[in-house]
Design a protein around this motif. Sequence first.
Motif, PDB file in Angstrom:
ATOM      1  N   SER A   1     -16.553  10.039   1.512  1.00  0.00           N
ATOM      2  CA  SER A   1     -18.320   9.580   2.610  1.00  0.00           C
ATOM      3  C   SER A   1     -17.936   9.856   3.628  1.00  0.00           C
ATOM      4  N   ASP A   2     -18.889  10.616   4.383  1.00  0.00           N
ATOM      5  CA  ASP A   2     -19.042  10.336   6.028  1.00  0.00           C
ATOM      6  C   ASP A   2     -19.816   8.941   6.406  1.00  0.00           C
ATOM      7  N   ALA A   3     -19.825   8.009   6.344  1.00  0.00           N
ATOM      8  CA  ALA A   3     -20.119   6.891   6.443  1.00  0.00           C
ATOM      9  C   ALA A   3     -19.319   6.133   6.551  1.00  0.00           C
ATOM     10  N   ARG A   4     -18.531   5.939   5.572  1.00  0.00           N
ATOM     11  CA  ARG A   4     -17.721   5.027   5.330  1.00  0.00           C
ATOM     12  C   ARG A   4     -16.713   4.845   6.229  1.00  0.00           C
ATOM     13  N   ALA A   5     -16.757   2.706   6.552  1.00  0.00           N
ATOM     14  CA  ALA A   5     -15.698   2.598   7.076  1.00  0.00           C
ATOM     15  C   ALA A   5     -13.589   2.383   6.826  1.00  0.00           C
TER      16      ALA A   5
ATOM     17  N   PRO B   1     -13.269   3.460  13.009  1.00  0.00           N
ATOM     18  CA  PRO B   1     -14.722   2.996  12.377  1.00  0.00           C
ATOM     19  C   PRO B   1     -14.873   1.018  11.726  1.00  0.00           C
TER      20      PRO B   1
ATOM     21  N   GLY C   1     -19.185   1.049  13.319  1.00  0.00           N
ATOM     22  CA  GLY C   1     -18.786   2.253  12.570  1.00  0.00           C
ATOM     23  C   GLY C   1     -17.556   3.125  13.995  1.00  0.00           C
TER      24      GLY C   1
ATOM     25  N   VAL D   1     -18.622   3.834  16.678  1.00  0.00           N
ATOM     26  CA  VAL D   1     -19.542   3.828  18.263  1.00  0.00           C
ATOM     27  C   VAL D   1     -18.700   3.591  19.586  1.00  0.00           C
TER      28      VAL D   1
ATOM     29  N   PRO E   1     -18.918   8.420  15.925  1.00  0.00           N
ATOM     30  CA  PRO E   1     -20.611   8.897  15.831  1.00  0.00           C
ATOM     31  C   PRO E   1     -21.350   9.242  17.084  1.00  0.00           C
ATOM     32  N   GLY E   2     -20.689   8.984  18.472  1.00  0.00           N
ATOM     33  CA  GLY E   2     -21.095   9.329  19.334  1.00  0.00           C
ATOM     34  C   GLY E   2     -21.111   7.322  20.288  1.00  0.00           C
TER      35      GLY E   2
ATOM     36  N   ARG F   1     -12.362  13.146  11.912  1.00  0.00           N
ATOM     37  CA  ARG F   1     -13.080  13.152  11.099  1.00  0.00           C
ATOM     38  C   ARG F   1     -14.469  13.300  12.327  1.00  0.00           C
ATOM     39  N   LYS F   2     -15.209  12.639  12.949  1.00  0.00           N
ATOM     40  CA  LYS F   2     -16.372  13.209  13.142  1.00  0.00           C
ATOM     41  C   LYS F   2     -16.069  12.825  14.443  1.00  0.00           C
TER      42      LYS F   2
ATOM     43  N   MET G   1     -24.349  -4.951  15.826  1.00  0.00           N
ATOM     44  CA  MET G   1     -25.019  -4.115  16.274  1.00  0.00           C
ATOM     45  C   MET G   1     -26.323  -3.847  16.228  1.00  0.00           C
TER      46      MET G   1
ATOM     47  N   MET H   1     -26.308   4.841  13.269  1.00  0.00           N
ATOM     48  CA  MET H   1     -25.811   5.696  14.099  1.00  0.00           C
ATOM     49  C   MET H   1     -24.730   6.410  12.269  1.00  0.00           C
ATOM     50  N   LYS H   2     -26.078   6.566  11.736  1.00  0.00           N
ATOM     51  CA  LYS H   2     -25.872   7.095  10.319  1.00  0.00           C
ATOM     52  C   LYS H   2     -24.372   6.619   9.791  1.00  0.00           C
ATOM     53  N   MET H   3     -23.591   5.214  10.125  1.00  0.00           N
ATOM     54  CA  MET H   3     -22.600   4.844   9.939  1.00  0.00           C
ATOM     55  C   MET H   3     -23.064   3.560   8.821  1.00  0.00           C
ATOM     56  N   GLU H   4     -22.550   3.193   7.814  1.00  0.00           N
ATOM     57  CA  GLU H   4     -22.673   2.079   6.889  1.00  0.00           C
ATOM     58  C   GLU H   4     -21.640   1.269   7.959  1.00  0.00           C
ATOM     59  N   VAL H   5     -22.110   0.105   8.389  1.00  0.00           N
ATOM     60  CA  VAL H   5     -21.796  -1.134   8.991  1.00  0.00           C
ATOM     61  C   VAL H   5     -21.726  -2.254   8.278  1.00  0.00           C
ATOM     62  N   PRO H   6     -20.087  -2.420   7.992  1.00  0.00           N
ATOM     63  CA  PRO H   6     -19.982  -3.912   7.141  1.00  0.00           C
ATOM     64  C   PRO H   6     -20.046  -4.474   8.127  1.00  0.00           C
TER      65      PRO H   6
END
Lengths: 506, 85
Positions: free
Chosen positions: A268-272, A318, A322, A324, A354-355, A391-392, B23, B50-55
């Motif tokens: 998954s792209d969203a996973r850390a 990440p 995230g 960021v 992600p930016g 990745r991103k 954040m 930011m479309k990320m999962e942040v634990p």
Amino acid sequence: MIQEIKPIRDRILKGGAQKYHDKNAETKKFFARKRIELLCDKGSFVEDGLYANCLDSELPADGVVTGLGKIQGRAIALMANDSTVKAGSWGARTVEKIVRIQEVAEKLQIPLFYLVDSAGARLTDQVEMFPGRRGAGRIFRNQARFSGVIPQICLLFGPSAAGGAYIPAFCDVLLMVEGNASMYLGSPRMAEAVIGEKVTLEDMGGAKIHCSTSGCGDFLCATEEEAIEKAKCYLSFLPQNYRACLPSVAGSDPERPVTDLKSLIPQSDARAYDMKQVIKTLVDKGSFFEIKELYAKEVITGFARLDGKTIAIVANQPLVKGGVLFVDSSDKAARFIQIANCYSIPILFIADVPGFMIGSKVEKEGMIRSGAKLIYAMSNADVPKISLIVRKAYGAGLYAMCGPAFDCDATIALPSAKIAVMGPEPAINAVYYNKMAELDPEAKKAFMAEKIKEYEANVDIFKLAGELIVDQMVDFHEVRTELIQRFGFYAQKHQDKDRRPGILPM
Amino acid sequence: MDSHDESWLHVWRLIMAIIKSEMAGTVLEVKVKVGDTIKGGQEIVILESMKMEVPVSASQSGKVTEVKKQVGDFVNEGEALIELA
């Protein structure tokens, strides 16, 4: 009559009164000369100005030891405050000795170590030591002028108050001993008297605060021995000066096998995930030396070795926020890039970003100001640069991590790489906002799914490779070899050493 | 308030901990409820930002006394998520 040198010398070498030595021992602080002994190769230290103020038995060496020594065979210059003499305060001769050793280091083009443990200006000497041409201001002027010319390394063992707090500030790197090291412009007592704030020294200017929150400190060390060992390790990655060759050692295999890399990247792209593990599959075993580890952890900065050769790494993390980029992480990366560039250290950017952060909080803090600093520092770095897209690499994140437009010697993409102005959903929301507002929820979902598919096909990494936007695509296990080969060639890259520095943005 | 109360307040402040968001983002999942005993380092909330999962992990161990944000809530940087005692 010829006087004997030895009795006078022996007295000076003992430093201040015994009670101050005892007090230092209670707080696990070493005598300044002991610190030098631990830092330098045995018997290599040659001292200047030992007899400063020698006719005054209260002021041995005028509270500072300066001279030349060797660290693992390499010549260095150093100054060390002696806190047993007037609390390491700066008198007229103290300042002259510090200025002189700075001039020596510059003349010899060798690294300069500052072993700081000082209460600041000696008020009784202020006219002699404070305002003049060779007063304390000259110390800071020299530090600033020699910045990026010779490495300047600060070990903070005790207080560094008021003006003295700028010695650590102007060094390339600052190592602080927890519990003893502190930096502040006004003491807690002064803060209470002048602004009414009640705060402890540790909370305001302690080592932990500076290494994790203010970002002034680079290394939080438990003991003085640890700080000294880390300072030596730091030096082992750097050249003697900005024109000298980088040191290199025999190469070794990475700590984790290169075949581990694939399994570290989530589906998954969203996973850390932990970027530090990725670094362990790429660089020589045990060589990664992280700088500002406790500060702005969403970006990782540090030196490492690739087949025995020094590189600098800037990587998104990440696992924290995230990955960021924020205000502090942008400042952290910008400064580190400047250090690498000054000393001709090739930079590896490892991108999964992600930016830059958005929202009112960071805009008020000056996100644009700090983001611009990062892009400015990276653009002006003319050392070999490779950008590895894991990745991103979204939006200005691609730019910050040395995208193709920034004279990147090679943009290398993994099969998991994604390069775009932004991720699919926000992009589709932006383009089809009005149209989607007319659709019912069910139709909206279907529309979104279709558009995501189109969007992803458009920014597919093979398509970007086909357009020559990325220079190379490699499989996960091939990255290390690819990096070693490429940095080998790019070592020839021309650097314009005479270029004048520009203006730091905003 | 007598001095006895004040010292209690002091002790209470010492033992209470607030876990804050690092954040800005939206709460995606709350992994604990009031009464749970949690360990330092344990994941307690997942934010989406930011479309990320942040634990978000607990900075220390303790018992959850209040859950301040629910799934779907916006939370700014520095805002409280969970209160521990």
